[in-house]
Design a protein around this motif. Structure first.
Motif, PDB file in Angstrom:
ATOM      1  N   ASN A  20       0.858  -1.183   0.000  1.00  0.00           N
ATOM      2  CA  ASN A  20       0.000   0.000   0.000  1.00  0.00           C
ATOM      3  C   ASN A  20       0.896   1.236   0.000  1.00  0.00           C
ATOM      4  O   ASN A  20       1.452   1.615   1.028  1.00  0.00           O
ATOM      5  CB  ASN A  20      -0.918  -0.006   1.230  1.00  0.00           C
ATOM      6  CG  ASN A  20      -2.024   1.035   1.116  1.00  0.00           C
ATOM      7  OD1 ASN A  20      -1.834   2.088   0.525  1.00  0.00           O
ATOM      8  ND2 ASN A  20      -3.169   0.725   1.690  1.00  0.00           N
ATOM      9  N   GLU A  21       1.037   1.855  -1.167  1.00  0.00           N
ATOM     10  CA  GLU A  21       1.888   3.034  -1.297  1.00  0.00           C
ATOM     11  C   GLU A  21       1.247   4.289  -0.722  1.00  0.00           C
ATOM     12  O   GLU A  21       1.902   5.325  -0.592  1.00  0.00           O
ATOM     13  CB  GLU A  21       2.231   3.270  -2.780  1.00  0.00           C
ATOM     14  CG  GLU A  21       3.059   2.172  -3.414  1.00  0.00           C
ATOM     15  CD  GLU A  21       4.427   2.054  -2.768  1.00  0.00           C
ATOM     16  OE1 GLU A  21       4.981   3.095  -2.330  1.00  0.00           O
ATOM     17  OE2 GLU A  21       4.953   0.936  -2.690  1.00  0.00           O
ATOM     18  N   ASP A  22      -0.034   4.215  -0.358  1.00  0.00           N
ATOM     19  CA  ASP A  22      -0.753   5.394   0.136  1.00  0.00           C
ATOM     20  C   ASP A  22      -0.713   5.537   1.649  1.00  0.00           C
ATOM     21  O   ASP A  22      -1.310   6.456   2.202  1.00  0.00           O
ATOM     22  CB  ASP A  22      -2.219   5.342  -0.322  1.00  0.00           C
ATOM     23  CG  ASP A  22      -2.347   5.373  -1.834  1.00  0.00           C
ATOM     24  OD1 ASP A  22      -1.496   6.036  -2.469  1.00  0.00           O
ATOM     25  OD2 ASP A  22      -3.277   4.745  -2.379  1.00  0.00           O
ATOM     26  N   ILE A  23      -0.019   4.628   2.347  1.00  0.00           N
ATOM     27  CA  ILE A  23       0.066   4.729   3.807  1.00  0.00           C
ATOM     28  C   ILE A  23       0.865   5.980   4.165  1.00  0.00           C
ATOM     29  O   ILE A  23       1.956   6.201   3.666  1.00  0.00           O
ATOM     30  CB  ILE A  23       0.742   3.488   4.403  1.00  0.00           C
ATOM     31  CG1 ILE A  23      -0.041   2.220   4.046  1.00  0.00           C
ATOM     32  CG2 ILE A  23       0.849   3.620   5.926  1.00  0.00           C
ATOM     33  CD1 ILE A  23       0.619   0.951   4.535  1.00  0.00           C
ATOM     34  N   GLU A  24       0.298   6.794   5.046  1.00  0.00           N
ATOM     35  CA  GLU A  24       0.943   8.026   5.449  1.00  0.00           C
ATOM     36  C   GLU A  24       0.913   8.175   6.965  1.00  0.00           C
ATOM     37  O   GLU A  24       0.230   7.427   7.662  1.00  0.00           O
ATOM     38  CB  GLU A  24       0.236   9.242   4.798  1.00  0.00           C
ATOM     39  CG  GLU A  24       0.306   9.279   3.286  1.00  0.00           C
ATOM     40  CD  GLU A  24       1.711   9.497   2.749  1.00  0.00           C
ATOM     41  OE1 GLU A  24       2.586   9.920   3.546  1.00  0.00           O
ATOM     42  OE2 GLU A  24       1.943   9.235   1.561  1.00  0.00           O
ATOM     43  N   SER A  25       1.679   9.148   7.459  1.00  0.00           N
ATOM     44  CA  SER A  25       1.669   9.442   8.886  1.00  0.00           C
ATOM     45  C   SER A  25       0.252   9.840   9.308  1.00  0.00           C
ATOM     46  O   SER A  25      -0.430  10.591   8.599  1.00  0.00           O
ATOM     47  CB  SER A  25       2.634  10.589   9.194  1.00  0.00           C
ATOM     48  OG  SER A  25       3.947  10.233   8.818  1.00  0.00           O
ATOM     49  N   GLY A  26      -0.168   9.324  10.456  1.00  0.00           N
ATOM     50  CA  GLY A  26      -1.513   9.606  10.950  1.00  0.00           C
ATOM     51  C   GLY A  26      -2.478   8.472  10.731  1.00  0.00           C
ATOM     52  O   GLY A  26      -3.524   8.396  11.390  1.00  0.00           O
TER      53      GLY A  26
END
Length: 530
Positions: A259-265
């Protein structure tokens, strides 16, 4: 003029450091304390330039007073920084130092103050001036003592080098400031016009700047570390806070989680359902679903700062899907080897016992149709042609059985020349047709090329029911013996009209076979004698 040149140089360096610290500020208490300390120094430097006038208006007095307070609180701000640097909690000694420093500042108002004098903070009283200067220096001296003590206790060579820079710079700065502001003016009557003070600040800044670079606690090398050790790590790394939210994640972790869309938060539990912040994992295996497929991960987690209850945790993940699937495949192959008769390729009797004789009572109500097959006169064939021929015949018969097995059927080598086929959820007519095809295939086998006029036939017993398989085996075996007694080479469907003698014979033969898994067929005459 020299004073402004020195001021410009020192101020430029201080603003560079302050800007860097501010832009890289975080929840780290060391960063915050250092930012406070720098701010106090910079405020004092700016106010020192405007303090040269003899303006005693309200605004001018405010400027002079702030200048006075910022200068005399530098040592307190530095003590706060040292406390955070050595990770020491603010204790009574710190608050006592703050109290004494504050009372000493207030006591200055007990003496005459001429605000038109740029050096109004200085006392001409020979006895009081050194005492007050010592008191104002006590927090810095105490900070030096803490640094030296920490230096003696630590075994980290790199930290020792960083601490040496800190207390050397601090000691030199304190010494020069005392000489500049109190000893020279009071005892020798020399006014340095802040030249030495700016020089002290410059020395202090340079030493602490070197210490910052070595210590890295202000992230001067964080970009290098972040890219080399975090982003390009061979492990997937995720930093998680107490709320199970992702603070930071590297590229490999995104790749593993697909999942390349995982971000902080984002919540880590959205991607690893079994995750628990409170657990310190050590190579714990979890299963996730990524891109519609199961993946197996090994996760390790530990607290970044064990002394801080609210510290973030470092979660390292590794994709062990390939290794796990290989291990499962090896286990399946091992299970298959222990379940398959190596001679015929059919399931062996142990498989039959494990899967049908050990079943729970509530599972015995499923509809089954069972075939029990026996090669006619196989003992005579072995005796006349030899066991190698017998082995070849067993393989050929097994191939005939395999050709007629459907997806809902299991073929089992039950004994030396006996075979069992179990059909689940099948109609009896359908199974009878399969039995006949197997029987005809076997009878059609041609061994004339090697063994003359040798013909092979099967006697087959067929039973349908939902009773435990052990009981069905007895009934099918009895039906098979009825095939033999009525001429061999035929299929007989079990009927309840068989006499008690045949039931006893079949039952006795079945239980005797439990101790002869792959032995020759038990001699009927021995059973009859029994």
């Amino acid at each position: 003029m020299l004073q402004y040149i020195i001021f410009s140089i020192v101020y430029g360096i201080m603003m560079f450091i302050w800007s860097f610290v501010y832009l890289n500020k975080s929840k780290d208490k060391i960063n915050q304390a250092f930012l406070v300390f720098l701010s106090v120094i910079i405020v004092w430097m700016i106010l020192s330039i405007s303090n040269g006038s003899d303006d005693i208006s309200t605004f001018g007095l405010i400027i002079k007073t702030l200048y006075f307070y910022s200068m005399l609180n530098m040592s307190i701000a530095f003590l706060l920084f040292v406390y955070q640097f050595i990770k020491r909690k603010l204790d009574r000694l710190f608050y006592i130092a703050v109290t004494i420093n504050t009372l000493t500042i207030l006591s200055r108002y007990l003496f005459p103050i001429d605000y038109s004098d740029p050096t109004f903070w200085r006392l001409n009283t020979p006895v009081v001036a050194p005492v007050m200067s010592l008191i104002f220096s006590l927090p810095a001296i105490f900070a030096l003592f803490l640094l030296i003590q920490h230096y003696r206790l630590t075994k980290d060579c790199k930290l020792k080098a960083q601490l040496r820079n800190l207390f050397i710079g601090t000691g030199l700065a304190c010494l020069i400031s005392i000489i500049s502001e109190y000893i020279l003016p009071t005892w020798f009557g020399l006014d340095t016009h802040l030249f030495l003070m700016y020089f002290a600040i410059l020395i202090f800044v340079m030493y602490i700047f070197v210490s910052i670079i070595k210590c890295k606690f202000l992230n001067i090398q964080s970009d290098y570390i972040y890219r080399k050790l975090f982003l390009n790590s061979n492990d997937g790394i995720i930093i998680v806070n107490r709320n199970s939210k992702i603070i930071s994640i590297n590229n490999l972790a995104r790749e593993i989680l697909q999942n390349e869309d995982i971000e902080s938060g984002d919540k880590i539990t959205n991607f690893i359902k079994e995750y628990d912040f409170e657990v310190n994992y050590k190579q714990y295996e979890v299963t996730i679903v990524a891109d519609g497929r199961e993946k197996y991960l090994s996760i390790t987690q530990h607290t970044i700062d064990p002394e801080d209850q609210d510290s973030e945790k470092l979660l390292m993940i590794n994709d062990i899907t390939a290794a796990t699937l290989k291990l499962k495949q090896e286990k399946e192959m091992l299970m298959e080897r222990t379940s398959i008769d190596q001679h015929t390729g059919l399931f062996n009797k142990q498989y039959f016992i494990d899967n049908y004789c050990m079943e729970e009572p509530e599972l015995t109500d499923r509809k089954l149709v069972l075939l029990f097959m026996d090669i006619d006169d196989f003992k005579s064939i072995n005796d006349f042609h030899g066991h190698l021929v017998g082995d070849s015949i067993l393989k050929s018969v097994a191939e005939c059985i395999k050709d007629e097995l459907s997806s809902n059927a299991k073929g089992i080598r039950f004994g030396g020349d006996e075979f069992v086929v179990i059909f689940e959820n099948a109609e009896i007519n359908e199974v009878y047709g399969a039995a006949e095809r197997i029987r005809n295939r076997v009878y059609a086998l041609d061994f004339s090329k090697h063994y003359g006029n040798l013909k092979i036939s099967l006697s087959i017993g067929l039973v349908e029911g939902a009773a435990p398989v052990k009981e069905l085996i007895v009934k099918a075996d009895k039906a098979m013996y009825n095939s033999k007694s009525s001429g061999k080479n035929k299929t007989t469907i079990f009927s309840d009209c068989y006499n008690e003698s045949s039931i006893l014979t079949a039952s006795l033969k079945y239980y005797l076979k439990q101790d002869h898994m792959f032995g020759d067929s038990i001699d009927n005459s021995k059973i009859a004698d029994t």
